[in-house]
Design an enzyme around this catalytic site. Structure first.
Site, PDB file in Angstrom:
ATOM      1  N   TYR A 145     -24.306  21.766 -61.878  1.00 43.02           N
ATOM      2  CA  TYR A 145     -25.120  20.967 -60.957  1.00 43.02           C
ATOM      3  C   TYR A 145     -24.214  20.031 -60.168  1.00 43.02           C
ATOM      4  O   TYR A 145     -23.441  19.262 -60.743  1.00 43.02           O
ATOM      5  CB  TYR A 145     -26.137  20.142 -61.747  1.00 43.02           C
ATOM      6  CG  TYR A 145     -27.050  19.297 -60.897  1.00 43.02           C
ATOM      7  CD1 TYR A 145     -28.072  19.880 -60.155  1.00 43.02           C
ATOM      8  CD2 TYR A 145     -26.901  17.914 -60.854  1.00 43.02           C
ATOM      9  CE1 TYR A 145     -28.927  19.111 -59.386  1.00 43.02           C
ATOM     10  CE2 TYR A 145     -27.757  17.133 -60.083  1.00 43.02           C
ATOM     11  CZ  TYR A 145     -28.768  17.735 -59.352  1.00 43.02           C
ATOM     12  OH  TYR A 145     -29.614  16.963 -58.582  1.00 43.02           O
ATOM     13  N   ASP A 241     -16.230  18.026 -60.670  1.00 42.48           N
ATOM     14  CA  ASP A 241     -17.407  17.178 -60.586  1.00 42.48           C
ATOM     15  C   ASP A 241     -17.511  16.426 -61.910  1.00 42.48           C
ATOM     16  O   ASP A 241     -17.993  16.952 -62.907  1.00 42.48           O
ATOM     17  CB  ASP A 241     -18.648  18.025 -60.338  1.00 42.48           C
ATOM     18  CG  ASP A 241     -19.905  17.180 -60.157  1.00 42.48           C
ATOM     19  OD1 ASP A 241     -19.928  16.042 -60.654  1.00 42.48           O
ATOM     20  OD2 ASP A 241     -20.863  17.668 -59.529  1.00 42.48           O
ATOM     21  N   LYS A 269     -22.530   7.857 -61.890  1.00 47.13           N
ATOM     22  CA  LYS A 269     -23.106   7.479 -63.179  1.00 47.13           C
ATOM     23  C   LYS A 269     -22.314   6.375 -63.881  1.00 47.13           C
ATOM     24  O   LYS A 269     -22.451   5.212 -63.549  1.00 47.13           O
ATOM     25  CB  LYS A 269     -23.287   8.713 -64.060  1.00 47.13           C
ATOM     26  CG  LYS A 269     -24.371   9.672 -63.549  1.00 47.13           C
ATOM     27  CD  LYS A 269     -24.742  10.697 -64.573  1.00 47.13           C
ATOM     28  CE  LYS A 269     -25.692  11.763 -64.024  1.00 47.13           C
ATOM     29  NZ  LYS A 269     -27.059  11.298 -63.799  1.00 47.13           N
TER      30      LYS A 269
END
Length: 433
Positions: A145, A241, A269
């Protein structure tokens, strides 16, 4: 005492649906069982809902709250900035002070660009790679993702026909699939076949170095190094990522943990402890393209309040003993869950890397993407409701997070609740066998 119902949250959700699309601010929250909960406060590893129930929190904002809620140093840093202005539309010292910490933390990083979300940052990384290589397409791994944009929401979850090589959303253009080559995670031969074919026109390879979004699956031995070699041989930009893994698996993230340096690292995050910021970090020659034709814009980029949070978070995470403690707490949680699953007699598996844990039911050892997709989510959804009743807040899908605020006692409490909830779920009716 077990929590029987959540009337205040139900009422809040009913009210929210009259003005807020779906009654939630992100579609992911709509999948929470038995329905979205609404919270009033949080402190350390605990949150309190509108009904006054308190939970050990293993959702942690879906990952960002790495220091726990209301961390004193983080709270003080943000509070001290708010009265000085929300944003300037101009430079300020925190832009480079925060960037200097990222450069010092992650091996091979020379420059940083600030953005606001992981979805944005991945878009910027792809634009930089295209500009540097003159190529148009990119490769990504199945099940990985990289945000919700048309460009990247591909090959993430099986469609209604069971195909993973598909679009991820209604309203997404079919043409998005023409820009990507979808490759199985861990398969260097498949990656080589794409990268060494000049007609593939691949500018960049995007990969979660640990497949956290789909099973917390570690990279096979030598896989990341193999991708690095392939990208070097084909002049392709390698992008890690690290929206989840960055500053979570080690202070230098997966780059430090696995000893492989990509060209670009995408961060979000954990980097700001719950405040909205993301970054693209990496080689100066790629990132300095923003001074010579590559557009990187955003009114809120480099916001002083969120960068104050970034500096405070990275300072806290840089303290001695943080990552050994993360590893120990993660292992304690995973070991306790495995014991509970074994005692229950159901088929299940637990993966763990640092403070990230994945629980799967109705599958094998959880080591492959296919097993993750085959997991019994209906059984798991029933389990998390029983966990809520026992004061543990967990994500749908089976991923669990730990913060620096979670103690060994908190983990032990969670394990006990997990064992009791698992027994109750099995008692409700048939489950994985």
């Amino acid at each position: 005492m077990l929590i029987e119902s959540w009337p205040a949250s139900e009422a809040a959700w009913a009210r929210a649906k009259k003005s807020l699309a779906g009654g939630v601010s992100t579609g992911m929250r709509a999948s929470m069982k038995p329905h979205p909960l609404f919270f009033s406060s949080a402190s350390g590893p605990r949150m309190t809902d509108l009904d006054g129930n308190t939970y050990l929190d293993h959702v942690l904002g879906w990952g960002p709250v790495i220091l726990g809620h209301g961390h004193p140093g983080l709270t003080e840093a943000v509070a001290s900035r708010i009265s000085l202005g929300a944003t300037y539309g101009a430079g300020h010292a925190l832009e480079y002070e925060a960037a200097e910490r990222v450069v010092a933390a992650i091996p091979g990083v020379e420059r940083v660009l600030w953005s606001n979300t992981g979805s944005e940052a991945n878009q910027v990384a792809l634009r930089l790679a295209r500009a540097a290589t003159g190529r148009k397409r990119f490769a990504k791994m199945l099940g990985h993702y990289h945000g919700w944009s048309d460009t990247f929401l591909l090959g993430y979850r099986p469609d209604s026909a069971g195909s993973v090589e598909s679009l991820g959303s209604a309203g997404q253009l079919d043409s998005a699939l023409s820009d990507v080559s979808l490759v199985p995670f861990g398969d260097l031969d498949a990656a080589a076949a794409v990268l060494k074919n000049q007609e593939s026109d691949i500018a960049a390879v995007f990969v979660e170095p640990v497949l956290c979004n789909s099973g917390v699956i570690a990279p096979p031995e030598g896989y990341l190094a193999g991708l690095r070699e392939l990208c070097d041989a084909t002049d392709t930009v390698l992008v890690f990522d690290e929206v989840i893994t960055g500053f979570r698996l080690a202070y230098g993230g997966a780059v430090e943990r696995y000893g492989v340096q990509p060209d670009l690292v995408v961060l979000a995050k954990a980097i700001a402890g719950g405040y909205p910021v993301s970054a693209i970090a990496g080689r100066a020659s790629l990132l300095e393209q923003v001074t010579s034709g590559v557009v990187h814009a955003g009114t809120y980029n480099g916001n002083p309040v969120v960068l104050a949070a970034t500096v405070a978070t990275l300072e806290a995470l840089g303290a001695d003993g943080i990552y050994p403690a993360f590893e120990a707490r993660g292992q304690e949680l995973a070991t306790g869950m495995r014991s509970a699953i074994a005692a229950s007699g159901v088929l299940g598996a637990v993966n763990q890397i640092g403070p990230v844990v994945q629980v799967l039911f109705g599958t094998g050892d959880g080591s492959t993407l296919d097993q993750f997709f085959a997991g019994d989510q209906v059984f798991y959804d029933r389990l998390i409701v029983h966990l809520l009743r026992r004061g543990v807040f967990a994500l749908p899908g089976g991923r669990w997070y730990l913060s620096t605020a979670h103690t060994a006692d908190d983990v032990a409490t969670t394990v006990q609740a997990f064992a009791e909830a698992l027994s109750a779920t099995v008692g409700d009716g048939p489950g994985p066998a």
